[in-house]
Design an enzyme around this catalytic site. Structure first.
Site, PDB file in Angstrom:
ATOM      1  CE  LYS A  19      15.804 -93.860 -35.066  1.00 15.38           C
ATOM      2  NZ  LYS A  19      15.856 -94.480 -36.401  1.00 15.38           N
ATOM      3  NE  ARG A  94       9.120 -94.537 -36.427  1.00 12.55           N
ATOM      4  CZ  ARG A  94       9.970 -95.335 -35.799  1.00 12.55           C
ATOM      5  NH1 ARG A  94      10.189 -95.198 -34.525  1.00 12.55           N
ATOM      6  NH2 ARG A  94      10.616 -96.262 -36.469  1.00 12.55           N
ATOM      7  NE  ARG A 132      17.415-103.650 -37.220  1.00 18.55           N
ATOM      8  CZ  ARG A 132      16.966-102.399 -37.158  1.00 18.55           C
ATOM      9  NH1 ARG A 132      17.699-101.450 -36.622  1.00 18.55           N
ATOM     10  NH2 ARG A 132      15.792-102.093 -37.663  1.00 18.55           N
ATOM     11  NE  ARG A 165      12.805-104.378 -35.569  1.00 13.78           N
ATOM     12  CZ  ARG A 165      13.020-103.064 -35.468  1.00 13.78           C
ATOM     13  NH1 ARG A 165      14.057-102.616 -34.782  1.00 13.78           N
ATOM     14  NH2 ARG A 165      12.223-102.212 -36.046  1.00 13.78           N
ATOM     15  NE  ARG A 176      10.922-100.384 -40.012  1.00 12.33           N
ATOM     16  CZ  ARG A 176      12.018-101.019 -39.606  1.00 12.33           C
ATOM     17  NH1 ARG A 176      12.354-102.169 -40.139  1.00 12.33           N
ATOM     18  NH2 ARG A 176      12.762-100.498 -38.671  1.00 12.33           N
TER      19      ARG A 176
HETATM   20  P1  AMP Z   1      11.695 -98.951 -34.517  1.00 16.73           P
HETATM   21  O1  AMP Z   1      12.173-100.051 -33.626  1.00 16.73           O
HETATM   22  O2  AMP Z   1      11.932 -97.588 -33.923  1.00 16.73           O
HETATM   23  O3  AMP Z   1      12.199 -99.068 -35.931  1.00 16.73           O
HETATM   24  O4  AMP Z   1      10.104 -99.096 -34.591  1.00 16.73           O
HETATM   25  C1  AMP Z   1       9.498-100.242 -35.140  1.00 16.73           C
HETATM   26  C2  AMP Z   1       8.039 -99.959 -35.455  1.00 16.73           C
HETATM   27  O5  AMP Z   1       7.339 -99.622 -34.251  1.00 16.73           O
HETATM   28  C3  AMP Z   1       7.784 -98.793 -36.386  1.00 16.73           C
HETATM   29  O6  AMP Z   1       7.925 -99.153 -37.759  1.00 16.73           O
HETATM   30  C4  AMP Z   1       6.351 -98.435 -36.022  1.00 16.73           C
HETATM   31  O7  AMP Z   1       5.437 -99.363 -36.559  1.00 16.73           O
HETATM   32  C5  AMP Z   1       6.355 -98.627 -34.515  1.00 16.73           C
HETATM   33  N1  AMP Z   1       6.776 -97.391 -33.822  1.00 16.73           N
HETATM   34  C6  AMP Z   1       7.923 -97.171 -33.131  1.00 16.73           C
HETATM   35  N2  AMP Z   1       7.973 -95.921 -32.648  1.00 16.73           N
HETATM   36  C7  AMP Z   1       6.834 -95.315 -33.056  1.00 16.73           C
HETATM   37  C8  AMP Z   1       6.295 -94.014 -32.904  1.00 16.73           C
HETATM   38  N3  AMP Z   1       6.964 -93.067 -32.253  1.00 16.73           N
HETATM   39  N4  AMP Z   1       5.076 -93.760 -33.457  1.00 16.73           N
HETATM   40  C9  AMP Z   1       4.394 -94.696 -34.110  1.00 16.73           C
HETATM   41  N5  AMP Z   1       4.848 -95.938 -34.333  1.00 16.73           N
HETATM   42  C10 AMP Z   1       6.057 -96.260 -33.790  1.00 16.73           C
END
Ligand code: AMP
Length: 234
Positions: A19, A94, A132, A165, A176
């Site tokens: 994404k 989410r 990654r 990360r 996740r």
């Molecule tokens: P991502 O980079 O989108 O994989 O997000 C990394 C982490 O950020 C996720 O595993 C959540 O802990 C937090 N996070 C990102 N977007 C959201 C969201 N929309 N709602 C809640 N937590 C989020």
């Protein structure tokens, strides 16, 4: 004239489905910015803000950051000037609370235009995420095998340090994925029922995915902006 229709894309798909990579590529062709809640949290963690310190605990566990905080953060981001033609949401909404909040925010502007979902198998997701590497400065995403930087550990764009990360470690990734299936995947049904879902095969090379994505957008009447990269000869 009536207010111009805005383009709001919601990129769906499990963590590691591409994404972020696609949103970064397409924001230039579409002329609308990527809004990645994960990136905003990470930049707050880097800057050691109160929001960042609060979010970090949840992120390191692979859990969602609480909805009220996340929704307020997105509202503030959408009020910024560069969002006035639309945005590409990457990692938001989410869960069902967030999807309803987003519908409320976008109602005055015509709502979500399309929710493309990147289909990728779980074992592929695991492979992608653990390989990654992300630039500490600009957030550019690499993969140690499929998309390595020219110099190991260094970002091609700005020389920033590439890192794994904290939430990309294998144990966290499993959680996740669990959180994705339990909380986020019901949104696939939500957007399908609204006629907004578009499937894209995410298991191809990034270029092929971009091409499919552009085709899907065109099929749905989402116009690609042609950037004025070539200036007229004098
Ligand atoms: P991502 O980079 O989108 O994989 O997000 C990394 C982490 O950020 C996720 O595993 C959540 O802990 C937090 N996070 C990102 N977007 C959201 C969201 N929309 N709602 C809640 N937590 C989020």
């Amino acid at each position: 004239m009536s207010m111009k229709q805005r383009t709001y894309l919601v990129f769906m798909g499990p963590p590691g489905s591409g994404k972020g990579t696609q949103a970064r590529i397409l924001q230039d062709s579409l002329g609308i910015p990527q809004v990645s809640t994960g990136d905003i949290f990470r930049s707050n963690i880097k800057d050691k803000t109160e929001l960042g310190m609060m979010a970090k605990g949840y992120m390191d566990e692979g859990e969602l950051v609480p909805d009220d905080v996340t929704i307020q953060m997105v509202k503030r981001r959408l009020a910024e000037g560069d969002c006035d033609r639309g945005v590409i949401f990457d990692g938001f909404p989410r869960n069902l609370v967030q999807v309803v909040a987003l519908d409320g925010m976008l109602a005055p502007h015509g709502g979500v235009s399309l929710a493309p979902i990147l289909d990728v198998r779980d074992d592929e997701v695991m492979r992608r995420i653990t390989g990654r590497r992300v630039c500490r400065l600009c957030g550019e995403v690499y993969h140690i095998r499929h998309n390595p930087p020219q110099v190991e550990g260094v970002c091609d764009r700005d020389g920033g340090e590439l890192y794994l990360r904290d939430d990309d470690h294998p144990n966290t990734v499993v959680n996740r994925l669990f959180v994705y299936y339990k909380q986020t995947s019901p949104l696939v049904g939500y957007y399908f029922a609204k006629g907004l879902l578009a499937n894209v095969n995410g298991s191809q090379s990034p270029d092929e995915v971009t091409e499919d994505m552009l085709n899907v957008l065109a099929e749905h009447g989402i116009v690609i902006r042609v950037s004025p990269l070539v200036y007229p000869a004098r």
